[in-house]
Structure formats: structure tokens, C-alpha cells
Design a protein around this motif. Structure first.
Motif, PDB file in Angstrom:
ATOM      1  N   ARG A   1     -52.454 -66.267  27.168  1.00 28.83           N
ATOM      2  CA  ARG A   1     -51.560 -65.113  27.162  1.00 28.83           C
ATOM      3  C   ARG A   1     -51.451 -64.511  28.563  1.00 28.83           C
ATOM      4  NH1 ARG A   1     -53.373 -60.560  23.241  1.00 28.83           N
ATOM      5  NH2 ARG A   1     -53.386 -62.338  21.842  1.00 28.83           N
ATOM      6  N   ALA A   2     -52.565 -64.446  29.262  1.00 26.01           N
ATOM      7  CA  ALA A   2     -52.549 -63.910  30.622  1.00 26.01           C
ATOM      8  C   ALA A   2     -51.714 -64.778  31.545  1.00 26.01           C
ATOM      9  CB  ALA A   2     -53.973 -63.793  31.152  1.00 26.01           C
TER      10      ALA A   2
ATOM     11  N   ILE B   1     -40.393 -57.302  31.276  1.00 23.14           N
ATOM     12  CA  ILE B   1     -41.213 -58.179  30.431  1.00 23.14           C
ATOM     13  C   ILE B   1     -41.848 -57.432  29.256  1.00 23.14           C
ATOM     14  CG2 ILE B   1     -41.665 -59.748  32.344  1.00 23.14           C
ATOM     15  CD1 ILE B   1     -44.423 -58.571  32.614  1.00 23.14           C
ATOM     16  N   GLY B   2     -41.593 -56.135  29.162  1.00 21.17           N
ATOM     17  CA  GLY B   2     -42.042 -55.376  28.004  1.00 21.17           C
ATOM     18  C   GLY B   2     -43.532 -55.150  27.922  1.00 21.17           C
TER      19      GLY B   2
ATOM     20  N   THR C   1     -51.089 -52.987  32.806  1.00 21.38           N
ATOM     21  CA  THR C   1     -51.300 -54.431  32.621  1.00 21.38           C
ATOM     22  C   THR C   1     -50.570 -55.213  33.700  1.00 21.38           C
ATOM     23  OG1 THR C   1     -51.495 -54.138  30.225  1.00 21.38           O
ATOM     24  CG2 THR C   1     -51.035 -56.359  31.025  1.00 21.38           C
ATOM     25  N   VAL C   2     -49.325 -54.838  33.948  1.00 22.85           N
ATOM     26  CA  VAL C   2     -48.527 -55.521  34.961  1.00 22.85           C
ATOM     27  C   VAL C   2     -49.147 -55.340  36.340  1.00 22.85           C
ATOM     28  CG1 VAL C   2     -46.260 -55.603  36.091  1.00 22.85           C
ATOM     29  CG2 VAL C   2     -46.412 -55.307  33.611  1.00 22.85           C
TER      30      VAL C   2
ATOM     31  N   THR D   1     -53.580 -59.628  41.114  1.00 22.08           N
ATOM     32  CA  THR D   1     -54.114 -60.991  41.184  1.00 22.08           C
ATOM     33  C   THR D   1     -53.129 -61.928  41.877  1.00 22.08           C
ATOM     34  OG1 THR D   1     -55.375 -60.657  39.149  1.00 22.08           O
ATOM     35  CG2 THR D   1     -54.986 -62.932  39.826  1.00 22.08           C
ATOM     36  N   LEU D   2     -51.847 -61.836  41.501  1.00 22.75           N
ATOM     37  CA  LEU D   2     -50.831 -62.682  42.125  1.00 22.75           C
ATOM     38  C   LEU D   2     -50.719 -62.408  43.618  1.00 22.75           C
ATOM     39  CD1 LEU D   2     -48.061 -62.483  39.373  1.00 22.75           C
ATOM     40  CD2 LEU D   2     -49.380 -64.520  39.992  1.00 22.75           C
TER      41      LEU D   2
END
Length: 247
Positions: free
Chosen positions: A9-10, A36-37, A42-43, A49-50
């Protein structure tokens, strides 16, 4: 098992974030979360991380994100031998120079089409085609070509999808697809975008399967219905020539 599901999911969420940049170059946290809802917290964790891995870059002044250098590094290692966007570019430029209008290359991705390559017209007033843009399969010359020349199995799947399901009882639409198969090309006149017209033909591989749709588009002030039909044989031949280059 639960940990594995959470990990997947992540990954899916991180990929969803990256896919947001197919529609825009710079995006803020709130914009991405809305697309992305997901909750902003969370985003933000995923973006952090990205960013650490170089897949996105954050502009400290605007607080907006854009794709990072890692994306470019990955793309340089893609196989170019079978990439239509690379293989067919010289012939697309040749077609642009001959007809004077914008030339685009589309492939189908599920219920959408994606512009994977474009050569812009050199004229002052022109149709600007953005590479990476996604469009519905239900309207437009290229969409009709991608649907008309799809295999029987693919067409049955498309009929069950959200885009074409609404057209299931539209006899005019399906009759038009039959005419497109017979003629070998499709035209559109202000169907998807006011003031724009296009003519498209299929690019088939050596197996006779449609690989992409080749389109020439421009303003209706230059591309009248008569001009579209005059261009059609040239585009059909160009599509056949391009198909000979594909594996």
C-alpha cells in the motif's frame, strides 16, 4: 501478511504521488493530497522519503515539489530499441515539415490514451501538444483509431470499462468505428477541444496489432473537414512506414 499488505500500500501511494506529475510540473502538498485522496500528513511522510531518495525535489521558496534527478537517471536506462517515441521521432518530424501541423503519437493505457511523443508545428498559431497528457478514449480522432483497431478481446474489455460503457447503445458511435476500420483513418472536428481539429491513423506492428495512433492536429481555421480528408492518405502512409520500423 499484514505487514506485506501495508508495504504494498505504501508503494502504491508513493507511485500515485509520482503519477501526479504527469499532469503538472510543480505541485504543492495540498494539491497532491487532494489528487490522490490522502491526508496531508501521510503525503508529507511519503514525499519526505521520495525527496531523500532523489525522486522529487522541494523548492524551499515556493514549497512546491517537482520530479527529481532519479527519475531522469531511470529513464536513461530504458531500452530505446523498441520505444516508439524514440524510433518514430524522425519520421514524425518529416511529417510535420510536410504538412506544417503538430504531429502526435498516442498509445492506449486502459480506458485512456496517452500522448507519448509530439512534434510541434512551426506556425505562429498552432496546436500545442503536451507529452504525457492523458485523454479519454471516447472522443477524438486518435481515441477512435485506438478503439477501432483494437483486437476483439481488447474491445470487449473496453466495452465494460467506464469510458465506453456509456456508449454501449450508441449505434452511431459503433457504426463510425466500422467506417474508420474500412477507411483506415479517423477525423475529429472540435470534438474534444473547441477550435481544434485532427486526423489520425493506426500504426501497426509486424503482427498486425495496433501499437499507437499517429495524429496531425491544428486549428480549425487551417484544418477544415476537406483539408483533414486531403491529409488522411498522407498520414495513413506515414503510419504504415512507421509500423515497418517497429519490432
Amino acid at each position: 501478511m499484514e505487514d506485506r499488505k501495508l508495504t504494498v500500500r505504501a508503494v502504491e501511494r508513493a507511485l500515485d504521488i509520482l503519477m501526479c506529475f504527469t499532469e503538472a510540473t510543480d505541485l504543492g502538498l495540498t494539491e497532491i493530497a487532494a489528487k490522490i485522496g490522502l491526508h496531508k500528513s501521510t503525503v508529507h511522510r511519503l514525499l519526505t522519503t521520495l525527496e531523500e531518495r532523489g525522486f522529487v525535489i522541494r523548492n524551499a521558496a515556493t514549497e512546491k515539489y517537482r520530479l527529481g534527478i532519479r527519475i531522469w537517471e531511470l529513464s536513461t536506462h530504458m531500452s530505446r530499441n523498441e520505444d516508439p517515441a524514440v524510433l518514430l521521432l524522425p519520421l514524425m518530424e518529416k511529417l510535420r515539415d510536410r504538412l506544417g501541423e503538430t504531429v502526435s503519437l498516442y498509445i492506449r493505457d486502459g480506458d485512456e490514451r496517452i500522448r507519448i511523443q509530439a512534434v510541434q508545428s512551426m506556425q505562429a498559431i498552432r496546436r500545442v501538444a503536451t507529452v504525457g497528457a492523458r485523454m479519454p478514449l471516447s472522443v477524438g480522432a486518435s481515441s477512435k483509431v485506438l478503439v477501432a483497431f483494437a483486437s476483439t478481446a481488447e474491445l470487449e474489455l473496453l466495452k465494460k470499462g467506464p469510458e465506453l460503457q456509456a456508449l454501449a447503445d450508441d449505434e452511431t458511435y459503433w457504426r463510425q468505428l466500422e467506417e474508420i476500420r474500412a477507411k483506415g483513418y479517423a477525423t475529429s472536428y472540435e470534438e474534444r477541444e473547441p477550435g481544434a481539429a485532427a486526423v489520425a491513423a493506426p500504426i501497426m506492428n509486424h503482427k498486425g496489432e495496433i501499437t499507437a495512433a499517429l495524429s496531425v492536429s491544428g486549428p480549425v481555421s487551417r484544418l477544415s473537414p476537406e483539408t483533414l480528408h486531403e491529409f488522411a492518405p498522407i498520414i495513413v502512409e506515414a503510419g504504415k512506414e512507421m509500423g515497418m520500423l517497429l519490432p
